[in-house]
Design an enzyme around this catalytic site. Structure first.
Site, PDB file in Angstrom:
ATOM      1  N   GLN A  39      16.050  83.739  56.741  1.00  0.00           N
ATOM      2  CA  GLN A  39      17.359  84.059  57.318  1.00  0.00           C
ATOM      3  C   GLN A  39      17.591  85.553  57.460  1.00  0.00           C
ATOM      4  OE1 GLN A  39      19.559  81.249  54.469  1.00  0.00           O
ATOM      5  NE2 GLN A  39      20.748  81.129  56.344  1.00  0.00           N
TER       6      GLN A  39
ATOM      7  N   LEU B 140      24.633  79.926  57.171  1.00  0.00           N
ATOM      8  CA  LEU B 140      24.943  81.233  57.758  1.00  0.00           C
ATOM      9  C   LEU B 140      24.146  81.481  59.033  1.00  0.00           C
ATOM     10  CD1 LEU B 140      25.116  83.442  54.533  1.00  0.00           C
ATOM     11  CD2 LEU B 140      27.021  82.481  55.841  1.00  0.00           C
TER      12      LEU B 140
ATOM     13  N   HIS C 182      18.713  72.692  50.468  1.00  0.00           N
ATOM     14  CA  HIS C 182      19.036  73.343  51.752  1.00  0.00           C
ATOM     15  C   HIS C 182      18.264  74.663  51.886  1.00  0.00           C
ATOM     16  CE1 HIS C 182      22.044  74.668  54.959  1.00  0.00           C
ATOM     17  NE2 HIS C 182      21.402  75.777  54.667  1.00  0.00           N
ATOM     18  N   GLU C 183      18.316  75.483  50.828  1.00  0.00           N
ATOM     19  CA  GLU C 183      17.623  76.784  50.896  1.00  0.00           C
ATOM     20  C   GLU C 183      16.108  76.589  50.949  1.00  0.00           C
ATOM     21  OE1 GLU C 183      19.419  79.204  51.625  1.00  0.00           O
ATOM     22  OE2 GLU C 183      21.254  78.117  51.145  1.00  0.00           O
TER      23      GLU C 183
ATOM     24  N   HIS D  19      14.731  75.956  54.311  1.00  0.00           N
ATOM     25  CA  HIS D  19      14.556  77.167  55.129  1.00  0.00           C
ATOM     26  C   HIS D  19      13.124  77.708  54.984  1.00  0.00           C
ATOM     27  CE1 HIS D  19      18.414  78.121  56.909  1.00  0.00           C
ATOM     28  NE2 HIS D  19      19.052  77.954  55.762  1.00  0.00           N
TER      29      HIS D  19
HETATM   30 NI    NI Z   1      21.121  77.728  55.500  1.00  0.00          NI
END
Ligand code: NI
Length: 187
Positions: free
Chosen positions: A52, A102, A143-144, A147
């Protein structure tokens, strides 16, 4: 500390599989972690993963303290760094709960995830950890962690909901997105 731009849906780095880092040979690791926390808090997020902020490193940070309540006092001190993480076990019933990201601003959709996970990783002091998490902590970790494998929560929503958000996602890909934090789009 420095606020980094957050990469937005459509940017190819979000689809890459991140690689383990060699912590003994990663100058600036502490600075990177500090910057990730600063970036995440500035954007009012509770988790942020390497891709991210444009990195292909297997690192993510979490801070659940803004969510601490009388009912959930355990969130108060939940500030964590996960380096070279591996989820080694997932179990429990699938639970559906609304998520956001985000990197996918303005979209909140229900995602089903396992209620319990086991994860091994290095913490910010490079100490190996092997821990079990349940409930909301397990959700944010998953969730992280996704990524790091190039997976976004919108990949996991129902086909109907996906159709509902298709035009918003198309706009993000084109760089048409409004955010009150620093971002980087594909175009
Ligand atoms: Ni996320």
């Amino acid at each position: 500390m420095m606020i980094l731009p957050i990469y937005i849906y459509g940017h190819p780095v979000l689809r890459k599989v991140a690689q383990d880092i060699d912590p003994s040979n990663y100058p600036g690791l502490n600075e990177l972690i500090d910057n990730m926390f600063e970036t995440m808090r500035n954007a009012e997020g509770v988790g942020l993963a390497g891709p991210q902020v444009g990195l292909e490193e297997r690192v993510f940070v979490m801070d659940l303290s803004p969510l601490a309540t009388e009912e959930y006092p355990e969130f108060k001190d939940f500030t964590k760094v996960f380096i070279n993480a591996r989820i080694t076990e997932r179990k429990g019933e699938l639970e559906a709960m609304e998520e956001g990201c985000l990197s996918v601003p303005g979209i909140h959709e229900k995602v089903s995830r396992e209620g319990e996970i086991r994860i091994s990783y290095l913490d910010e002091n490079l100490i190996p950890r092997d821990e079990v998490y349940t409930g909301y902590m397990a959700r944010v970790i998953q969730h992280e962690y996704d990524h790091l494998d190039g997976i976004l929560f919108i990949d996991k929503i129902s086909p109907l909901r996906k159709r509902m958000v298709r035009s918003k996602l198309a706009n993000m890909e084109k760089g048409k997105v409004a955010c009150d934090y620093k971002i980087r789009t594909a175009r």
